[in-house]
Design a protein around this motif. Sequence first.
Motif, PDB file in Angstrom:
ATOM      1  N   GLU A 149    -135.125 -49.815 -19.202  1.00 59.48           N
ATOM      2  CA  GLU A 149    -136.155 -48.285 -19.507  1.00 59.48           C
ATOM      3  C   GLU A 149    -136.088 -49.152 -21.046  1.00 59.48           C
ATOM      4  O   GLU A 149    -137.452 -48.461 -21.706  1.00 59.48           O
ATOM      5  N   LEU A 150    -135.945 -50.074 -21.826  1.00 58.46           N
ATOM      6  CA  LEU A 150    -135.934 -50.534 -23.064  1.00 58.46           C
ATOM      7  C   LEU A 150    -136.959 -51.104 -22.702  1.00 58.46           C
ATOM      8  O   LEU A 150    -138.288 -52.013 -24.152  1.00 58.46           O
ATOM      9  N   HIS A 151    -137.516 -51.469 -21.672  1.00 57.43           N
ATOM     10  CA  HIS A 151    -139.353 -52.468 -21.438  1.00 57.43           C
ATOM     11  C   HIS A 151    -139.625 -51.834 -20.342  1.00 57.43           C
ATOM     12  O   HIS A 151    -139.571 -51.754 -20.057  1.00 57.43           O
ATOM     13  N   PRO A 152    -140.617 -50.922 -20.893  1.00 58.80           N
ATOM     14  CA  PRO A 152    -141.024 -50.354 -20.329  1.00 58.80           C
ATOM     15  C   PRO A 152    -142.070 -51.324 -19.720  1.00 58.80           C
ATOM     16  O   PRO A 152    -143.228 -52.166 -19.806  1.00 58.80           O
ATOM     17  N   HIS A 173    -133.173 -59.671 -22.843  1.00 60.69           N
ATOM     18  CA  HIS A 173    -132.543 -59.271 -24.013  1.00 60.69           C
ATOM     19  C   HIS A 173    -131.453 -60.104 -24.331  1.00 60.69           C
ATOM     20  O   HIS A 173    -130.737 -60.194 -25.753  1.00 60.69           O
ATOM     21  N   TYR A 222    -133.355 -58.479 -27.914  1.00 60.30           N
ATOM     22  CA  TYR A 222    -132.661 -56.992 -28.324  1.00 60.30           C
ATOM     23  C   TYR A 222    -133.534 -56.581 -29.400  1.00 60.30           C
ATOM     24  O   TYR A 222    -133.654 -55.871 -30.025  1.00 60.30           O
ATOM     25  N   THR A 236    -139.394 -55.396 -30.914  1.00 59.21           N
ATOM     26  CA  THR A 236    -140.247 -54.336 -31.011  1.00 59.21           C
ATOM     27  C   THR A 236    -140.728 -53.232 -29.772  1.00 59.21           C
ATOM     28  O   THR A 236    -140.500 -54.366 -28.438  1.00 59.21           O
ATOM     29  N   THR A 237    -140.042 -52.118 -29.490  1.00 51.93           N
ATOM     30  CA  THR A 237    -140.574 -51.791 -27.941  1.00 51.93           C
ATOM     31  C   THR A 237    -142.158 -52.764 -27.687  1.00 51.93           C
ATOM     32  O   THR A 237    -142.609 -52.625 -26.438  1.00 51.93           O
ATOM     33  N   GLU A 238    -143.162 -52.324 -28.324  1.00 53.76           N
ATOM     34  CA  GLU A 238    -144.660 -53.287 -28.129  1.00 53.76           C
ATOM     35  C   GLU A 238    -144.735 -54.582 -27.305  1.00 53.76           C
ATOM     36  O   GLU A 238    -145.191 -54.915 -26.639  1.00 53.76           O
ATOM     37  N   ARG A 265    -141.858 -55.666 -26.226  1.00 52.26           N
ATOM     38  CA  ARG A 265    -141.037 -55.964 -24.705  1.00 52.26           C
ATOM     39  C   ARG A 265    -142.513 -55.404 -23.987  1.00 52.26           C
ATOM     40  O   ARG A 265    -142.171 -56.179 -22.507  1.00 52.26           O
ATOM     41  N   ARG A 266    -143.049 -54.591 -23.817  1.00 54.55           N
ATOM     42  CA  ARG A 266    -143.568 -53.835 -23.151  1.00 54.55           C
ATOM     43  C   ARG A 266    -144.633 -54.889 -22.632  1.00 54.55           C
ATOM     44  O   ARG A 266    -145.191 -54.828 -21.598  1.00 54.55           O
TER      45      ARG A 266
END
Length: 139
Positions: free
Chosen positions: A52-55, A120, A125, A128-130, A132-133
Amino acid sequence: MIKNMTRGFAATALAFAALAPASPAHADELTLVEAITSLPVAEEAREGYKRELHPHWRDDDKNGCSARADVLIAEAIEAPTVGAGCTVSGGVWHSYYDDALVSGPSGVDIDHLVPLAEVHDSGGYAWTTERRRRYANDL
C-alpha cells in the motif's frame, strides 16, 4: 504484464548483454555490458515493505481506466468488452512464459517488470510517495 514475466528478465538482460557491441557508438555512451557492470551493488533493505506504500492501479492518463485495465486492454489477444466505468470483461490473454491462454480478466495477474517489493528492497524505500505511485502505474 502477465504474472511470471519477471522470470525471464535476468536471462533476457544477460542475453542482450552478450549481443551488445564491444565498443560504444559514441564516446560518451556505455555499451550494455558496461552499463550493467557499472550499476552499484549494495545490501538490500528487506524491512518495511508494504504494497500500500505504492499507490497502484490509478488512472494517471485520465482516460477513465485504471492502469490495470489499460494493461488488460492493450495486451489482450482477443479484445475484452469495456463497459461503463471501464469495466473489463471477456477477452483472452497469452502468457509468453508458460504459453498458456487465459480467458477473462479475473484470471490475469498484472505484475511489474521489477516487482514493487524488489523496488523497495533495492532503494525504493527512500522514494517519495509520488515517485512510488508513478512507478507502480507506469505502463
